[in-house]
Write a protein that holds these residues in place. Structure first.
Motif, PDB file in Angstrom:
ATOM      1  N   GLY A 177       0.849  -1.194   0.000  1.00 30.44           N
ATOM      2  CA  GLY A 177       0.000   0.000   0.000  1.00 30.44           C
ATOM      3  C   GLY A 177       0.877   1.234   0.000  1.00 30.44           C
ATOM      4  O   GLY A 177       2.105   1.136  -0.073  1.00 30.44           O
ATOM      5  N   ALA A 179       1.156   5.408   1.768  1.00 28.52           N
ATOM      6  CA  ALA A 179       0.617   6.378   2.709  1.00 28.52           C
ATOM      7  C   ALA A 179       1.369   7.687   2.531  1.00 28.52           C
ATOM      8  O   ALA A 179       2.495   7.832   3.000  1.00 28.52           O
ATOM      9  CB  ALA A 179       0.742   5.853   4.139  1.00 28.52           C
ATOM     10  N   GLU A 182      -1.696  13.454   4.313  1.00 30.22           N
ATOM     11  CA  GLU A 182      -1.882  13.811   5.725  1.00 30.22           C
ATOM     12  C   GLU A 182      -3.032  14.811   5.841  1.00 30.22           C
ATOM     13  O   GLU A 182      -3.517  15.328   4.833  1.00 30.22           O
ATOM     14  CB  GLU A 182      -0.581  14.395   6.285  1.00 30.22           C
ATOM     15  N   LYS A 214      -1.120   9.584   9.088  1.00 31.03           N
ATOM     16  CA  LYS A 214      -1.575   9.630   7.688  1.00 31.03           C
ATOM     17  C   LYS A 214      -3.098   9.654   7.708  1.00 31.03           C
ATOM     18  O   LYS A 214      -3.728   8.882   8.442  1.00 31.03           O
ATOM     19  CB  LYS A 214      -1.045   8.428   6.896  1.00 31.03           C
ATOM     20  N   CYS A 217      -5.014   5.892   4.298  1.00 29.55           N
ATOM     21  CA  CYS A 217      -4.096   4.793   3.992  1.00 29.55           C
ATOM     22  C   CYS A 217      -4.986   3.587   3.687  1.00 29.55           C
ATOM     23  O   CYS A 217      -5.544   2.968   4.589  1.00 29.55           O
ATOM     24  CB  CYS A 217      -3.173   4.521   5.181  1.00 29.55           C
ATOM     25  N   SER A 218      -5.140   3.309   2.400  1.00 28.09           N
ATOM     26  CA  SER A 218      -6.067   2.248   1.998  1.00 28.09           C
ATOM     27  C   SER A 218      -5.430   0.876   2.154  1.00 28.09           C
ATOM     28  O   SER A 218      -4.198   0.747   2.167  1.00 28.09           O
ATOM     29  CB  SER A 218      -6.499   2.453   0.547  1.00 28.09           C
ATOM     30  N   PRO A 220      -5.160  -1.347   4.701  1.00 27.26           N
ATOM     31  CA  PRO A 220      -4.127  -1.346   5.745  1.00 27.26           C
ATOM     32  C   PRO A 220      -3.654  -2.736   6.171  1.00 27.26           C
ATOM     33  O   PRO A 220      -2.735  -2.833   6.992  1.00 27.26           O
ATOM     34  CB  PRO A 220      -4.812  -0.633   6.922  1.00 27.26           C
ATOM     35  N   PHE A 225       4.233  -0.822   3.196  1.00 32.00           N
ATOM     36  CA  PHE A 225       3.694   0.488   2.791  1.00 32.00           C
ATOM     37  C   PHE A 225       4.824   1.409   2.359  1.00 32.00           C
ATOM     38  O   PHE A 225       5.885   1.432   2.982  1.00 32.00           O
ATOM     39  CB  PHE A 225       2.907   1.115   3.950  1.00 32.00           C
ATOM     40  N   VAL A 227       5.796   5.067   2.362  1.00 35.05           N
ATOM     41  CA  VAL A 227       5.363   6.181   3.201  1.00 35.05           C
ATOM     42  C   VAL A 227       6.278   7.377   2.960  1.00 35.05           C
ATOM     43  O   VAL A 227       7.499   7.217   2.906  1.00 35.05           O
ATOM     44  CB  VAL A 227       5.440   5.758   4.690  1.00 35.05           C
ATOM     45  N   SER A 268     -10.235   1.963   4.014  1.00 35.15           N
ATOM     46  CA  SER A 268      -9.295   3.091   3.955  1.00 35.15           C
ATOM     47  C   SER A 268      -9.178   3.632   5.374  1.00 35.15           C
ATOM     48  O   SER A 268     -10.186   3.980   5.987  1.00 35.15           O
ATOM     49  CB  SER A 268      -9.786   4.186   3.010  1.00 35.15           C
ATOM     50  N   GLU A 270      -7.220   5.751   8.787  1.00 34.29           N
ATOM     51  CA  GLU A 270      -6.353   6.808   9.313  1.00 34.29           C
ATOM     52  C   GLU A 270      -5.360   6.100  10.221  1.00 34.29           C
ATOM     53  O   GLU A 270      -5.763   5.279  11.046  1.00 34.29           O
ATOM     54  CB  GLU A 270      -7.180   7.816  10.118  1.00 34.29           C
TER      55      GLU A 270
END
Ligand SMILES: Cc1cc2nc3c(=O)[nH]c(=O)nc-3n(C[C@H](O)[C@H](O)[C@H](O)COP(=O)(O)OP(=O)(O)OC[C@H]3O[C@@H](n4cnc5c(N)ncnc54)[C@H](O)[C@@H]3O)c2cc1C
Length: 545
Positions: A177, A179, A182, A214, A217-218, A220, A225, A227, A268, A270
């Motif tokens: 994924g 991220a 923000e 973030k 962030c889909s 998860p 990830f 980032v 998705s 946070e």
């Protein structure tokens, strides 16, 4: 006594062949890859039309994922649980290589092959292709740090789906994924405040500790990830695994899941980082350049995904109009309905051809400068335009089903809720359009690359004004151009679609597109000239079993 007999209701569209029915697709493939067989995609096209998979698509969305942040005893686990149907879709996508085949299929046309599968399979369930797309896009990003690529690429390209959060040595596969976004800024990632502190040496490949958050962030539950965070040397890309090499869980606190308009099968989140471990991918300060390699690939999938949603909406609309009788004849035989369906079919065909050409260009871009430049400018053009048109297209297609298109038993509301997301993520419309301006300024060869694409319609008098407008905008002052960037990108896209249709579609379809998109244009679908052969255009686009 019965109150009424049910008649003149439309049977569900199922047991149909999504590959073979799609003449825009098959014509484009015949032209782009005349030697290639697309047996994998053919099989996927048949599977996607099966009632059991259509039902799974419904289930995955009617029972959205749930966050389990803690155990019953209060220990943090940060897990998301999905309906089994989600895992079924993921398994098929991974086993068929939709997550990585573009980089691991030894046959010619790996991007195009994978694109066709992605386009067909996302028609039956569009939410799960988010992590599939991010994983496919991870490879060019991770290659910025060769030792990390050597370690992870075999796992990312593996074709075994394993949804567990477990050390990769145990599961041998990894999904990815990203991220970036923000709270204070998504498009403007330079506003990121998440901090990255080196644990020892700094720079590419080294370990850092992350502190921050973030906002989106889909998927998860992915393993890895990408980032963005602020390192001492500027915004940098980090590889953040959910499970650390020693088998313990990395700090990755899922605060909550978003309640979203659509894309409901997909979670998705946070998230917050506090003492989270991440390895720098690329040098400090090169974060945007590193992640751009990923975003270029996901933008291709946005265009493909939107073309897929349009194709599915069109197939549903034509199927309905062929079965539903009104005022003594099938809806499809009423001229004003035929006009709507033909117009939707032209738009869908143009979207499919452009999205496939982008995948084809991505194949050609390996080792070819001209194609690489075309890919950089073209992916943005396709993403901007196809995703924008898809929103209006699916909205109009709903109306062809009347009230039955508005109720939740129909797939149409799901398509309608899903469709705007491709325009929002991976660079919203304006951001994408401004990126196109940047490429035009930095790489003047990009306009030459586009001109080569326009060759089939160069002498067509009907598009002369559009060419003139493009030239006028290209020579205007930068501030003026930025303010009207959408006009420019729209014309660049329309000309490209017209040229592709001239090359690959039957003449009457290409001519219908050119006449209706460059002549007297209406802002609504279904208002094209009555001289257009509606019936034949609709027939060409009809889904067949
Ligand atoms: C379902 C969903 C899943 C997502 N998943 C992820 C994920 O997994 N990882 C991730 O990192 N992000 C994810 N996102 C976030 C997404 O990428 C951002 O929402 C997107 O990049 C826009 O950022 P923003 O929301 O902060 O809007 P903003 O950046 O505030 O933009 C708002 C609007 O202003 C426009 N705009 C911004 N700057 C300019 C400018 N200079 N000129 C003209 N117009 C401008 C934009 O085009 C947009 O239309 C997801 C979003 C959604 C909806």
């Amino acid at each position: 006594m019965a109150t009424h007999t049910v008649f003149n209701q439309v049977p569900p569209l199922e047991e149909y062949d999504l590959f073979q029915s799609d003449r825009a697709l098959t014509d484009a493939l015949r032209a782009l890859a005349p030697q290639a067989e697309f047996d994998d995609a053919r099989a996927l096209g048949l599977l996607a039309g099966k009632p059991e998979w259509i039902e799974r698509g419904r289930l995955a969305n009617d029972f959205p994922p749930e966050l389990h942040a803690f155990t019953a005893r209060g220990e943090r686990i940060d897990e998301v649980r999905y309906h089994p149907a989600w895992h079924d879709f993921m398994r098929v996508s991974v086993e068929r290589g939709l997550h990585a085949a573009a980089w691991a299929d030894p046959r010619p046309h790996p991007q195009l092959r994978r694109a066709v599968g992605f386009y067909l399979w996302s028609q039956v369930e569009a939410g799960h292709v988010c992590p599939i797309s991010m994983t496919a896009a991870a490879i060019p990003a991770i290659r910025h740090q060769p030792e990390l690529a050597a370690e992870w690429e075999p796992h990312i390209t593996a074709r075994s789906y394993d949804p567990r959060l477990a050390p990769y040595s145990e599961k041998n596969s990894a999904l990815c994924g990203m991220a970036m976004t923000e709270k204070q800024g998504g498009s403007d990632v330079r506003a990121n405040t998440t901090l990255a502190t080196p644990q020892g040496s700094s720079g590419g490949g080294n370990l850092y500790t992350l502190l921050g958050h973030k906002w989106f962030c889909s998927a998860p539950m992915c393993d890895l990830f990408f980032v963005l965070a602020q390192a001492p040397g500027g915004l940098t890309c980090f590889l953040v695994p959910r499970i650390l090499p020693d088998g313990t869980r990395n700090a990755f606190a899922i605060q909550r899941l978003k309640s979203k308009l659509g894309n409901r099968s997909n979670a998705s989140a946070e998230i917050e980082f506090d003492g989270t471990q991440g390895w720098a991918v690329g040098e400090e300060g090169r974060g945007v350049a590193t992640i751009a390699a990923m975003i270029n690939q996901t933008r291709l999938d946005c265009a493909l995904g939107s073309a897929a949603l349009m194709r599915q909406a069109l197939a549903q609309a034509i199927h309905h109009a062929r079965h539903r009788m009104s005022f003594g004849k099938a809806l499809v035989d009423h001229p004003s309905m035929a006009n709507v369906l033909a117009d939707l079919a032209l738009e869908s065909e143009a979207a499919t051809m452009l999205a496939l050409r982008l995948a084809d260009v991505a194949d050609a871009a390996v080792g070819d400068r001209h194609a690489a430049v075309l890919k950089r400018i073209g992916t943005g053009i396709g993403k901007f335009w196809v995703c924008k048109r898809a929103v209006a297209h699916v909205g109009e297609a709903i109306e062809a089903l009347g009230g039955n298109g508005y109720v939740e038993e129909s797939v149409m509301p799901r398509l309608y809720r899903e469709v705007p997301v491709n325009s929002v993520w991976e660079g919203s419309g304006n951001i994408n359009a401004l990126d196109i301006l940047r490429v035009l300024r930095k790489e003047p060869e990009s306009i030459e690359a586009l001109r080569t694409e326009y060759e089939p319609i160069r002498d067509d008098a009907r598009v002369r004004d559009a060419f003139a407008l493009v030239e006028r905008y290209l020579s205007s002052a930068p501030e003026e151009l930025e303010g009207s960037v959408r006009v420019l990108v729209e014309r660049l896209a329309l000309l490209w679609q017209a040229a592709l249709m001239r090359r690959h579609s039957p003449d009457e379809v290409a001519d219908a597109f050119i006449e209706t998109r460059f002549g007297e244009r209406s802002s609504i679908f279904g208002a094209i000239s009555a001289k257009i052969p509606f019936g034949r255009i609709v027939e060409r686009a009809a889904p067949v079993s």
